[in-house]
Design a protein around this motif. Structure first.
Motif: not given
Length: 42
Positions: A1-3, A7-10
């Protein structure tokens, strides 16, 4: 998973948690007012 994906997931998880918390708070307020109305009706 890219950063960026992380960030979008969080961000989405936080948004969902806020919605759940507001819904729960709404139910608490609703039950509180129903209780007040029922007690006041006696």
């Amino acid at each position: 998973m890219t950063p960026e994906e992380e960030k979008e997931f969080v961000r989405r998880r936080k948004a969902r948690n806020v919605v759940i918390a507001l819904g729960l708070f709404g139910f608490v307020v609703l039950f509180y007012f129903i209780t007040i109305v029922r007690i006041g009706g006696n």
